[in-house]
Design a protein around this motif. Structure first.
Motif, PDB file in Angstrom:
ATOM      1  N   SER A  11      -0.612  -6.757  -8.443  1.00 11.56           N
ATOM      2  CA  SER A  11      -2.094  -6.578  -8.520  1.00 11.56           C
ATOM      3  C   SER A  11      -2.785  -8.078  -8.219  1.00 11.56           C
ATOM      4  O   SER A  11      -3.925  -8.021  -7.314  1.00 11.56           O
ATOM      5  CB  SER A  11      -2.449  -6.193  -9.824  1.00 11.56           C
ATOM      6  OG  SER A  11      -1.895  -4.885 -10.068  1.00 11.56           O
ATOM      7  N   LEU A  14      -2.338  -8.500  -4.438  1.00  9.55           N
ATOM      8  CA  LEU A  14      -3.320  -7.505  -3.456  1.00  9.55           C
ATOM      9  C   LEU A  14      -4.779  -7.972  -3.555  1.00  9.55           C
ATOM     10  O   LEU A  14      -5.607  -7.690  -2.706  1.00  9.55           O
ATOM     11  CB  LEU A  14      -3.183  -6.123  -3.970  1.00  9.55           C
ATOM     12  CG  LEU A  14      -1.710  -5.572  -3.634  1.00  9.55           C
ATOM     13  CD1 LEU A  14      -1.572  -4.107  -4.438  1.00  9.55           C
ATOM     14  CD2 LEU A  14      -1.490  -5.455  -2.174  1.00  9.55           C
ATOM     15  N   ASP A  15      -5.196  -8.659  -4.691  1.00  4.93           N
ATOM     16  CA  ASP A  15      -6.579  -8.976  -4.891  1.00  4.93           C
ATOM     17  C   ASP A  15      -6.982 -10.359  -4.574  1.00  4.93           C
ATOM     18  O   ASP A  15      -7.961 -10.924  -4.648  1.00  4.93           O
ATOM     19  CB  ASP A  15      -7.017  -8.969  -6.291  1.00  4.93           C
ATOM     20  CG  ASP A  15      -6.924  -7.583  -7.033  1.00  4.93           C
ATOM     21  OD1 ASP A  15      -6.969  -6.641  -6.218  1.00  4.93           O
ATOM     22  OD2 ASP A  15      -6.845  -7.278  -8.261  1.00  4.93           O
ATOM     23  N   THR A  47      -5.810  -0.238  -2.298  1.00  4.03           N
ATOM     24  CA  THR A  47      -6.585  -1.192  -1.972  1.00  4.03           C
ATOM     25  C   THR A  47      -6.976  -1.213  -0.412  1.00  4.03           C
ATOM     26  O   THR A  47      -8.389  -1.369  -0.359  1.00  4.03           O
ATOM     27  CB  THR A  47      -5.672  -2.667  -2.055  1.00  4.03           C
ATOM     28  OG1 THR A  47      -5.127  -2.511  -3.450  1.00  4.03           O
ATOM     29  CG2 THR A  47      -6.356  -3.834  -1.466  1.00  4.03           C
ATOM     30  N   ARG A  48      -6.237  -0.629   0.377  1.00  9.30           N
ATOM     31  CA  ARG A  48      -6.577  -0.301   1.857  1.00  9.30           C
ATOM     32  C   ARG A  48      -7.581   0.684   1.830  1.00  9.30           C
ATOM     33  O   ARG A  48      -8.334   0.500   2.621  1.00  9.30           O
ATOM     34  CB  ARG A  48      -5.200   0.167   2.451  1.00  9.30           C
ATOM     35  CG  ARG A  48      -4.267  -0.886   2.654  1.00  9.30           C
ATOM     36  CD  ARG A  48      -3.255  -0.696   3.756  1.00  9.30           C
ATOM     37  NE  ARG A  48      -2.567   0.516   3.305  1.00  9.30           N
ATOM     38  CZ  ARG A  48      -1.433   0.410   2.645  1.00  9.30           C
ATOM     39  NH1 ARG A  48      -0.825  -0.989   2.448  1.00  9.30           N
ATOM     40  NH2 ARG A  48      -0.827   1.313   2.348  1.00  9.30           N
ATOM     41  N   ARG A  51     -10.977  -0.645   1.031  1.00  5.41           N
ATOM     42  CA  ARG A  51     -11.434  -1.668   1.791  1.00  5.41           C
ATOM     43  C   ARG A  51     -11.852  -1.170   3.109  1.00  5.41           C
ATOM     44  O   ARG A  51     -12.626  -1.843   3.817  1.00  5.41           O
ATOM     45  CB  ARG A  51     -10.434  -2.601   2.260  1.00  5.41           C
ATOM     46  CG  ARG A  51     -10.193  -3.788   0.910  1.00  5.41           C
ATOM     47  CD  ARG A  51      -9.159  -4.765   1.062  1.00  5.41           C
ATOM     48  NE  ARG A  51      -8.949  -5.646   0.039  1.00  5.41           N
ATOM     49  CZ  ARG A  51      -8.030  -6.638   0.011  1.00  5.41           C
ATOM     50  NH1 ARG A  51      -7.172  -6.691   1.039  1.00  5.41           N
ATOM     51  NH2 ARG A  51      -7.790  -7.280  -1.204  1.00  5.41           N
TER      52      ARG A  51
END
Length: 238
Positions: A11, A14-15, A47-48, A51
């Protein structure tokens, strides 16, 4: 490394944050744990999605906002123009009074004190006209001219009523002061429309106490140097 530490590291990556454990250890755990690989895939997909998701359409208020700005500017410009015209007329009347075209009947035969009072009146009329003209050009200064003109008109109104009662002035002479009353009203309107108050302080400041609106300490701006501090006491050397 356990699954919880691995997922926290995934995580964090990814951040865009530093992982809890080195990436080599995280990759080694992912090769042996199918549940953490599934978590990595699901978290990456989420996440994708967040965004690249479509922007929710919102109403465009640009036209409505711009439609109101010219209207305010037109009203403000009209008030300033009317104040300028009033000021020019006031200045012309003062100049005519100064040159002798307008004055008190029989002024030349009056005493020197009366002549001096007449000259003072002429100077005041000229100064008030210039003040109103300046306020029409720089409307933020209208608040400075307003108290002076208000006091002058109030005192003049009291003297005019008294002079009318005792017969020291005619109705025509008193009516000639109506121009100052018009100028006072326009000056007040320009002051209200022009935002003649002082520039607003930074949001959150409380009179320089160093705290914001929520009570927390405020930090100085990066480009603002600290104020020079003077010593609170001076000690004389023995």
């Amino acid at each position: 490394m356990n699954c919880e530490s691995c997922r926290n590291s995934v995580s964090a990556v990814l951040d865009g944050e530093p992982p809890e454990f080195p990436e080599a250890e995280v990759d080694a755990h992912l090769e042996t744990c199918a549940a953490c690989r599934a978590f990595q895939a699901e978290a990456g997909e989420m996440t994708r999605y967040l965004r690249v998701r479509l922007v929710t359409p919102t109403p465009d208020l640009t036209a409505a906002v711009l439609a109101r700005v010219p209207r305010r500017d037109r009203v403000r410009g009209a008030l300033r123009g009317a104040l300028a015209v009033t000021a020019v007329i006031q200045i012309l009347l003062a100049l005519a009074q100064m040159l002798g075209f307008v004055g008190v009947h029989g002024h030349g035969s009056h005493s020197g004190m009366t002549a001096h009072l007449f000259n003072e009146s002429t100077a005041w009329n000229l100064a008030l006209g210039v003040g109103m003209l300046w306020a029409s050009w720089r409307d933020r200064t209208a608040g400075g001219v307003l108290p002076m003109l208000s006091a002058f008109v109030a005192a003049l109104a009291g003297f005019s009523v008294h002079d009318l009662i005792v017969g020291a002035a005619t109705v025509e002479r008193v009516a000639s002061h109506a121009l100052l009353l018009v100028g006072l009203g326009l000056l007040f309107a320009v002051h209200r429309r022009g935002g003649g108050g002082p520039a607003p302080a930074d949001a959150g400041h409380d009179g320089g106490s160093g705290t914001t609106g929520d009570g927390s300490a405020s930090e100085p701006a990066p480009d603002q140097s600290p104020p020079h501090l003077r010593p609170t006491a001076h000690h004389r050397a023995a």
